[in-house]
Design a protein around this motif. Structure first.
Motif, PDB file in Angstrom:
ATOM      1  N   LEU A 118      12.977  -2.586  -6.576  1.00  0.00           N
ATOM      2  CA  LEU A 118      12.633  -3.809  -7.292  1.00  0.00           C
ATOM      3  C   LEU A 118      11.485  -3.496  -8.245  1.00  0.00           C
ATOM      4  O   LEU A 118      10.586  -2.723  -7.896  1.00  0.00           O
ATOM      5  CB  LEU A 118      12.185  -4.910  -6.323  1.00  0.00           C
ATOM      6  CG  LEU A 118      13.167  -5.351  -5.238  1.00  0.00           C
ATOM      7  CD1 LEU A 118      12.497  -6.372  -4.318  1.00  0.00           C
ATOM      8  CD2 LEU A 118      14.429  -5.945  -5.847  1.00  0.00           C
ATOM      9  N   LEU A 119      11.501  -4.084  -9.416  1.00  0.00           N
ATOM     10  CA  LEU A 119      10.378  -3.989 -10.347  1.00  0.00           C
ATOM     11  C   LEU A 119       9.638  -5.317 -10.308  1.00  0.00           C
ATOM     12  O   LEU A 119      10.226  -6.363 -10.591  1.00  0.00           O
ATOM     13  CB  LEU A 119      10.870  -3.695 -11.763  1.00  0.00           C
ATOM     14  CG  LEU A 119       9.777  -3.455 -12.810  1.00  0.00           C
ATOM     15  CD1 LEU A 119       8.990  -2.199 -12.485  1.00  0.00           C
ATOM     16  CD2 LEU A 119      10.373  -3.355 -14.209  1.00  0.00           C
ATOM     17  N   GLN A 142      17.421  -3.170  -8.745  1.00  0.00           N
ATOM     18  CA  GLN A 142      18.342  -4.234  -8.337  1.00  0.00           C
ATOM     19  C   GLN A 142      17.752  -5.612  -8.570  1.00  0.00           C
ATOM     20  O   GLN A 142      18.454  -6.614  -8.438  1.00  0.00           O
ATOM     21  CB  GLN A 142      18.733  -4.043  -6.874  1.00  0.00           C
ATOM     22  CG  GLN A 142      19.554  -2.778  -6.641  1.00  0.00           C
ATOM     23  CD  GLN A 142      20.096  -2.695  -5.236  1.00  0.00           C
ATOM     24  OE1 GLN A 142      20.088  -3.675  -4.489  1.00  0.00           O
ATOM     25  NE2 GLN A 142      20.580  -1.525  -4.848  1.00  0.00           N
ATOM     26  N   GLY A 143      16.481  -5.656  -8.879  1.00  0.00           N
ATOM     27  CA  GLY A 143      15.833  -6.919  -9.221  1.00  0.00           C
ATOM     28  C   GLY A 143      14.621  -6.652 -10.088  1.00  0.00           C
ATOM     29  O   GLY A 143      13.903  -5.671  -9.861  1.00  0.00           O
ATOM     30  N   ILE A 144      14.396  -7.501 -11.101  1.00  0.00           N
ATOM     31  CA  ILE A 144      13.234  -7.372 -11.980  1.00  0.00           C
ATOM     32  C   ILE A 144      12.517  -8.713 -12.022  1.00  0.00           C
ATOM     33  O   ILE A 144      13.114  -9.732 -12.383  1.00  0.00           O
ATOM     34  CB  ILE A 144      13.644  -6.931 -13.394  1.00  0.00           C
ATOM     35  CG1 ILE A 144      14.267  -5.532 -13.355  1.00  0.00           C
ATOM     36  CG2 ILE A 144      12.442  -6.967 -14.347  1.00  0.00           C
ATOM     37  CD1 ILE A 144      14.821  -5.067 -14.685  1.00  0.00           C
ATOM     38  N   PHE A 169       9.799  -3.115   3.612  1.00  0.00           N
ATOM     39  CA  PHE A 169       9.357  -3.165   2.212  1.00  0.00           C
ATOM     40  C   PHE A 169       8.030  -2.465   2.004  1.00  0.00           C
ATOM     41  O   PHE A 169       7.094  -2.607   2.793  1.00  0.00           O
ATOM     42  CB  PHE A 169       9.223  -4.623   1.769  1.00  0.00           C
ATOM     43  CG  PHE A 169       8.721  -4.794   0.357  1.00  0.00           C
ATOM     44  CD1 PHE A 169       9.550  -4.530  -0.726  1.00  0.00           C
ATOM     45  CD2 PHE A 169       7.424  -5.218   0.115  1.00  0.00           C
ATOM     46  CE1 PHE A 169       9.099  -4.686  -2.029  1.00  0.00           C
ATOM     47  CE2 PHE A 169       6.956  -5.385  -1.181  1.00  0.00           C
ATOM     48  CZ  PHE A 169       7.801  -5.116  -2.259  1.00  0.00           C
ATOM     49  N   VAL A 170       7.935  -1.707   0.899  1.00  0.00           N
ATOM     50  CA  VAL A 170       6.674  -1.127   0.461  1.00  0.00           C
ATOM     51  C   VAL A 170       6.476  -1.445  -1.020  1.00  0.00           C
ATOM     52  O   VAL A 170       7.420  -1.402  -1.804  1.00  0.00           O
ATOM     53  CB  VAL A 170       6.625   0.402   0.693  1.00  0.00           C
ATOM     54  CG1 VAL A 170       7.728   1.129  -0.087  1.00  0.00           C
ATOM     55  CG2 VAL A 170       5.248   0.964   0.320  1.00  0.00           C
ATOM     56  N   MET A 171       5.256  -1.799  -1.388  1.00  0.00           N
ATOM     57  CA  MET A 171       4.899  -2.042  -2.780  1.00  0.00           C
ATOM     58  C   MET A 171       4.092  -0.862  -3.284  1.00  0.00           C
ATOM     59  O   MET A 171       3.135  -0.423  -2.631  1.00  0.00           O
ATOM     60  CB  MET A 171       4.097  -3.336  -2.917  1.00  0.00           C
ATOM     61  CG  MET A 171       3.755  -3.718  -4.347  1.00  0.00           C
ATOM     62  SD  MET A 171       5.231  -4.147  -5.310  1.00  0.00           S
ATOM     63  CE  MET A 171       4.533  -4.224  -6.967  1.00  0.00           C
ATOM     64  N   VAL A 172       4.451  -0.346  -4.444  1.00  0.00           N
ATOM     65  CA  VAL A 172       3.797   0.824  -5.035  1.00  0.00           C
ATOM     66  C   VAL A 172       3.137   0.402  -6.338  1.00  0.00           C
ATOM     67  O   VAL A 172       3.792  -0.164  -7.217  1.00  0.00           O
ATOM     68  CB  VAL A 172       4.830   1.936  -5.309  1.00  0.00           C
ATOM     69  CG1 VAL A 172       4.146   3.155  -5.932  1.00  0.00           C
ATOM     70  CG2 VAL A 172       5.565   2.321  -4.035  1.00  0.00           C
ATOM     71  N   GLY A 173       1.838   0.673  -6.471  1.00  0.00           N
ATOM     72  CA  GLY A 173       1.173   0.294  -7.711  1.00  0.00           C
ATOM     73  C   GLY A 173      -0.221   0.857  -7.830  1.00  0.00           C
ATOM     74  O   GLY A 173      -0.779   1.403  -6.878  1.00  0.00           O
TER      75      GLY A 173
END
Length: 230
Positions: A118-119, A142-144, A169-173
């Protein structure tokens, strides 16, 4: 086990803050005859923060705040040609090509073999849509989601809308404040990839995080190796 990865965009997948730093340098130079750099920075940042609820994030809001701050700093003496310089800088920022960070072009497609991507980014809708399209990466997600804010309630709504289970789920930033801490608060995982430039508004005090749910890496090249351990 992590099955879904959320990626931030600006300064995680492609360069962004350098453009703002260059714009700040030009703004300081333009206002140098009125005030020293520290005062110019102070007034501009205060103007940005005051306008943030109205303009939101992104180049357009920043550019409008620059115009307002220039008028205030010069006590209305700023010339029309100087205001045009500020506007021209904003147009350059909006038209600047997307520059992917090292390794992104090959890593993102490779991750789609084992993970759902996901973005999740924030900013001006039109500009962010243009950057996503120009990046060449859109087809791998698959999702923005282009958001006006990235906080706990917003992430909760986004993940629910995409049917995401937090334990997968993991968020990368690059931003602890916007990308990592809200997701950790919800019970998800976070991978922090610091960027060498960070906007003042994104600075936060280091917060303790559960070791099993948080990692900090030096570059995105390290991401595949840490995912199995979250």
């Amino acid at each position: 086990m992590i099955r879904i990865i959320g990626f931030d965009a600006d300064d995680t997948l492609w360069r962004n803050e350098e453009l703002f730093e260059l714009a700040h340098e030009r703004f300081r130079a333009l206002l140098a005859r009125y005030h020293p750099p520290a005062e110019v920075d102070r007034v501009l940042y205060a103007t940005e923060m005051r306008n943030l609820p109205l303009y939101g994030y992104g180049v357009k809001g920043f550019n409008l705040s620059c115009v307002e701050a220039a008028i205030a700093l010069s006590e209305g003496r700023i010339a029309a040609r100087e205001l045009e310089e500020i506007l021209a800088t904003g147009r350059e920022m909006l038209a600047h090509p997307v520059e992917l960070l090292p390794g992104v072009a090959s890593m993102v497609p490779a991750l789609t073999r084992d993970y759902r991507l996901l973005l999740i980014t924030k900013g001006d809708l039109h500009h962010q849509e243009r950057k996503v399209a120009a990046s060449g990466l859109a087809g791998h997600f698959q999702g923005i989601e282009i958001l006006s804010e990235k906080d706990v309630p917003t992430y909760e709504r986004v993940l629910r809308r995409h049917g995401v289970s937090l334990d997968e789920f993991v968020m990368v930033g690059n931003s602890l404040k916007s990308d990592i801490l809200p997701v950790l608060a919800l019970g998800g995982a976070g991978v922090h990839v610091p960027y060498h430039l960070t906007w003042q508004h994104e600075h936060v005090e280091e917060a303790p995080a559960p070791p099993a749910r948080f990692r900090r890496i030096g570059s995105l090249a390290e991401l595949p190796a840490v995912l199995p351990h979250l």
